[in-house]
Enzyme design. Structure first.
Site, PDB file in Angstrom:
ATOM      1  CB  SER A 334       3.448  -0.192   1.411  1.00  0.00           C
ATOM      2  OG  SER A 334       1.734   0.230   2.551  1.00  0.00           O
ATOM      3  CE1 TYR A 335       2.189  -8.535   3.049  1.00  0.00           C
ATOM      4  CE2 TYR A 335       1.550  -7.578   5.200  1.00  0.00           C
ATOM      5  CZ  TYR A 335       2.221  -9.260   4.513  1.00  0.00           C
ATOM      6  OH  TYR A 335       1.702 -10.147   4.888  1.00  0.00           O
ATOM      7  N   PRO A 336      -0.007  -5.357   1.976  1.00  0.00           N
ATOM      8  CG  PRO A 336      -1.222  -6.498   0.315  1.00  0.00           C
ATOM      9  CD  PRO A 336       0.641  -6.310   1.137  1.00  0.00           C
TER      10      PRO A 336
END
Length: 860
Positions: A334-336
């Site tokens: 997922s978006y880090p």
């Protein structure tokens, strides 16, 4: 219907197009070869047929900077950069021009604009940059025609959900980024210029630096590193002593620790030792046993990821984010960049994520155990949320094509996620307390009964500590001994420690912490020594100097308050102009204090670096020029790094000369400081010029600008040349410039000036931009000054001329309207040409001009 979709990166655009277009998409090139365009047909909301056009940018499209007239560090007061009246420009830099052309071209036929930028503040700001650019091609793209996608990963589910639930772009979030960018530019530029001008040319080892940088986030970050280093350096070891009991019971040797731990006085410890050894019978006074729990980790946000990667993988924060970004773009995680450490997913969604990990040959068996044997548990959620993205979690198992760095970071993320959905580890702890002559000693043990999350989370250790069974009232004879040791200095900070301090004190955001650490390393303020961060001499000196001033700019409080203000802008609580003005006023006051007390920084730097001329230098030419301090001769010398300097043979005074130049003495002495003036010729030709630039300098004034009329002593001007001086009795100075009236050709100022040789003329202040309008005066004028009376015809200032051979000056006259001057053939008028086409005129130097009022602005 045509919808233009814009993503933040080319890979993101390709992924979005592939998902929405079911891999049935056409590719074509735009103006930027790095940003292709994808096209496909799409049924919006399952019913409306439309054509989708998907392209991308490369991060920020706009750059923010000061106008060109503020580029000269030597002529612009750094404090002016923090004044709200000083404009800043937002523009598309050359490297982004092709992307801009693509967006303008594609927007011309678009009916709507869908924005697929990252879901953080920076993404919101880039979204509005895209909107402004697309509106250049299509001004109808406003209101409901602008849609913002909210997504946290590139899974088909997330992308399809995002396009069904489009929202309006958030102007408040964008404004918070605009405010931070402008504040950082103004403050960083002002302090960087000031520090550089003050220090760079004074110290040998600093002359090769491009600048001595300051950043409102970088300096507090540097402050953490320096303060720990100084604390460690100043630490004084102290010896200490304690008492230890040891008891052999069966096969176990149990150690009991003194309740007083240790003391710093040996005689006192020996006294207690004598007491407990006189009757060395220990009595068990308390045995407590209770269940104990080792809690599983909370869901992972960006700060957790950076700290764990630094500790477990030895990966820098910057590298961690680069690798995490690549895994995100590949649709693996997922978006880090997220502040959130709590999951809001449903039970089914969480279990689906665990199911996806069964395929791994490393941790797949553990994921299977969680799902098939009832080991799954809801996460232990934290309290942080950015209301944009969930915690970092894996979406699928990575393939064999991953690099070692990607594989290592993915394993860390997956193990952490599986630990989050496991049960806590459980055990049983026992604490035994014994007494000898009223001195208390303790020991403790633990028996782990269920390892649970520790099976997969190899980054934490919890081991069994076995102790024998003791009963209250039991007595035994232990072995008693005196222990000793020395206190140890605190270690240098690791990157994980530094990130923890930044997060705790509100320095930077989850997306920017890695950049701040990298920047102070890049600017040679710190270096990495194995896993530790050590400050370098320049970083130590700067922090020490500012600390001596008793100012908070190297401490976290100011930046933490600023970040709090940014959050308020993002929620619409305050207007960004209010925050901008408030922070700039605060830092402007601090800057003036720094300017007054900067000698403290100078002194701190001088304790770490050698001043120019103090080290070894080589004689280049003996008795080169005259010293203004003692009027003896100075030698021309060179030093390491190509530095040229003058050193007096009598008083040893040193003057630093310009870089990359050759020098020749002139038959003039500076009327201010009495040093002999030098002709300075650049070794390099100016761009577009066939000759090398040459000018006069006073060796002393070059680094120490004089405090005279029209020169602001607070402007910290360095590299001061004679043509910048306004000293009236120096033939090399430019003299004062007095405005007479506006130029009729370009509407800039017509100024009364004097040349190096003493001749007078009137010239346009817009000369550098091409306006050559001027009036040359005859050579026999002894002096010429502006008068405070104004001409009633052209409203220009009158002048008073004193001709040579005449006992007194003439009465005030208007140079532009008085016929005795206009018709005087000794005055030469150059009509020239205007840089503005509307007023363009042609001409050359003539003895008798065309009707002068046409030039001066008077109509006939």
């Amino acid at each position: 219907m045509i919808i233009l979709n814009v993503a933040e990166k080319p890979k993101a655009a390709k992924k979005i197009a592939s998902i929405l277009g079911n891999n049935n998409v056409k590719r074509r090139d735009g103006f930027s070869k790095m940003n292709p365009i994808w096209e496909f047909d799409y049924k919006l909301n399952g019913s409306y047929n439309c054509k989708m056009i998907v392209t991308s940018v490369l991060g920020h499209l706009f750059q923010i900077d000061f106008p060109k007239k503020f580029e000269n560090w030597n002529l612009v007061d750094p404090a002016d950069l923090m004044k709200i009246e000083t404009p800043v420009e937002r523009f598309v830099p050359p490297k982004m021009k092709n992307i801009e052309k693509t967006l303008i071209q594609e927007s011309k036929r678009a009916n709507s604009l869908y924005l697929w930028l990252d879901g953080d503040r920076e993404g919101e700001n880039i979204a509005f940059e895209v909107i402004l650019t697309c509106q250049k091609g299509n001004q109808t793209l406003t209101g409901d025609k602008l849609k913002r996608a909210k997504f946290s990963d590139f899974s088909p589910t997330a992308i399809q959900r995002a396009i069904r639930n489009m929202v309006q772009p958030d102007k408040y979030m964008s404004d918070s980024v605009e405010a931070r960018r402008e504040i950082d530019l103004r403050i960083g530029s002002a302090f960087t210029r000031f520090q550089t001008l003050q220090l760079k040319n004074k110290y040998t080892d600093l002359k090769n630096l491009k600048s001595i940088s300051y950043g409102p986030c970088q300096f507090p970050t540097l402050g953490f590193v320096v303060r720990r280093y100084i604390k460690r350096k100043n630490f004084v070891e102290e010896p200490f002593w304690g008492i230890l009991l040891e008891h052999q019971k069966g096969n176990n040797l149990t150690k009991f620790n003194w309740e007083r731990v240790h003391l710093f006085d040996q005689d006192t410890v020996e006294m207690f030792f004598g007491i407990v050894t006189e009757n060395a019978i220990a009595t068990v006074v308390d045995v407590k046993g209770k269940p104990t729990t080792r809690y599983k980790p909370k869901p992972m946000n960006t700060v957790d990821l950076q700290k764990l990667a630094s500790k477990q993988l030895g990966m820098s924060a910057k590298k961690t984010m680069e690798v995490a970004e690549s895994l995100y773009n590949a649709g693996i995680i997922s978006y880090p960049r997220t502040e959130t450490n709590s999951f809001a997913f449903s039970e089914a969604e969480m279990k689906k994520l665990v199911e996806n990990q069964k395929q791994s040959h490393v941790w797949g068996d553990y994921a299977t155990k969680l799902m098939d044997q009832g080991g799954y548990r809801r996460p232990r959620n934290g309290t942080k949320s950015d209301n944009a993205h969930p915690p970092i979690h894996p979406l699928r198992v990575g393939g064999d094509s991953l690099s070692n760095e990607q594989r290592g970071l993915l394993e860390l993320i997956c193990r952490h996620f599986l630990a989050v959905v496991s049960d806590d580890a459980r055990g049983h702890s026992t604490k035994v307390t014994v007494d000898i002559e009223n001195e208390i000693f303790h020991t403790s043990g633990v028996m782990i009964t269920q390892r649970n999350f520790l099976e997969i989370y190899t980054y934490q250790r919890w081991n069994n500590v076995d102790i024998p069974v003791y009963q209250v009232g039991e007595q035994f004879s232990p072995k008693i001994s005196i222990t000793n040791g020395r206190t140890t200095a605190p270690p240098l900070l690791t990157e994980a420690d530094l990130i923890h301090l930044m997060d705790k004190n509100g320095i930077g955001t989850d997306a920017t912490m890695a950049q701040h650490i990298h920047r102070i390393e890049e600017r040679t303020y710190i270096r990495r020594v194995n896993k530790f961060i050590e400050p370098l001499p320049l970083g130590i000196a700067l922090v020490q100097g500012y600390t001596e001033m008793e100012l908070d700019i190297s401490k976290p409080f100011l930046r933490a308050k600023m970040e709090e203000d940014m959050s308020k802008i993002g929620t619409g609580t305050v207007h960004y102009q209010m925050v901008l003005r408030g922070n700039l006023k605060l830092y402007l006051d601090i800057f003036e204090s720094v300017r007054r007390k900067f000698v403290k920084v100078d002194n701190a730097v001088s304790s770490h670096f050698s001043k120019v001329g103090s080290g070894r230098n080589v004689l280049k030419q003996k008795n080169f020029s005259k010293c203004g301090k003692c009027l003896h001769l100075m030698d021309l010398r060179t030093q390491k790094g190509g530095i040229h300097l003058l050193k007096c043979t009598s008083c040893s005074f040193i003057c630093v000369l310009p870089d990359n130049s050759t020098f020749a003495p002139l038959p003039h002495s500076c009327p201010i400081c009495h040093f002999q003036v030098l002709d300075c010729t650049s070794k390099k030709k100016k761009a577009g010029s066939k000759t090398k630039s040459s000018h006069s300098i006073c060796p002393y004034c070059f680094s120490n600008p004089p405090e005279i009329e029209d020169i602001n002593p607070n402007k910290e001007t360095r590299n001061f040349r004679c043509f910048m001086c306004t000293k009236s009795d120096c033939p090399l100075a430019k003299k004062s410039q007095v405005k007479l009236k506006k130029c009729n050709l370009c509407h800039h100022d017509l100024n009364l000036k004097q040349t190096k040789t003493g001749s007078y003329f009137v010239g346009c202040s817009n000369f550098s931009k091409g306006c050559t309008a001027c009036i040359w005066f005859p050579k026999n004028i002894k002096s010429c000054n502006a008068h405070n009376s104004v001409c009633s015809t052209c409203h220009g200032n009158k002048i008073v001329i004193h001709y040579e051979g005449q006992p007194m000056a003439e009465s005030p006259k208007c140079l532009f309207c008085n016929l005795s001057l206009v018709n005087d053939p000794s005055f030469s008028y150059r009509i020239g040409k205007s840089p503005t086409p509307k007023y363009k005129m042609r001409g050359s130097s003539i003895r008798h001009p065309p009707p002068f009022p046409k030039f001066a602005g008077k109509k006939k």
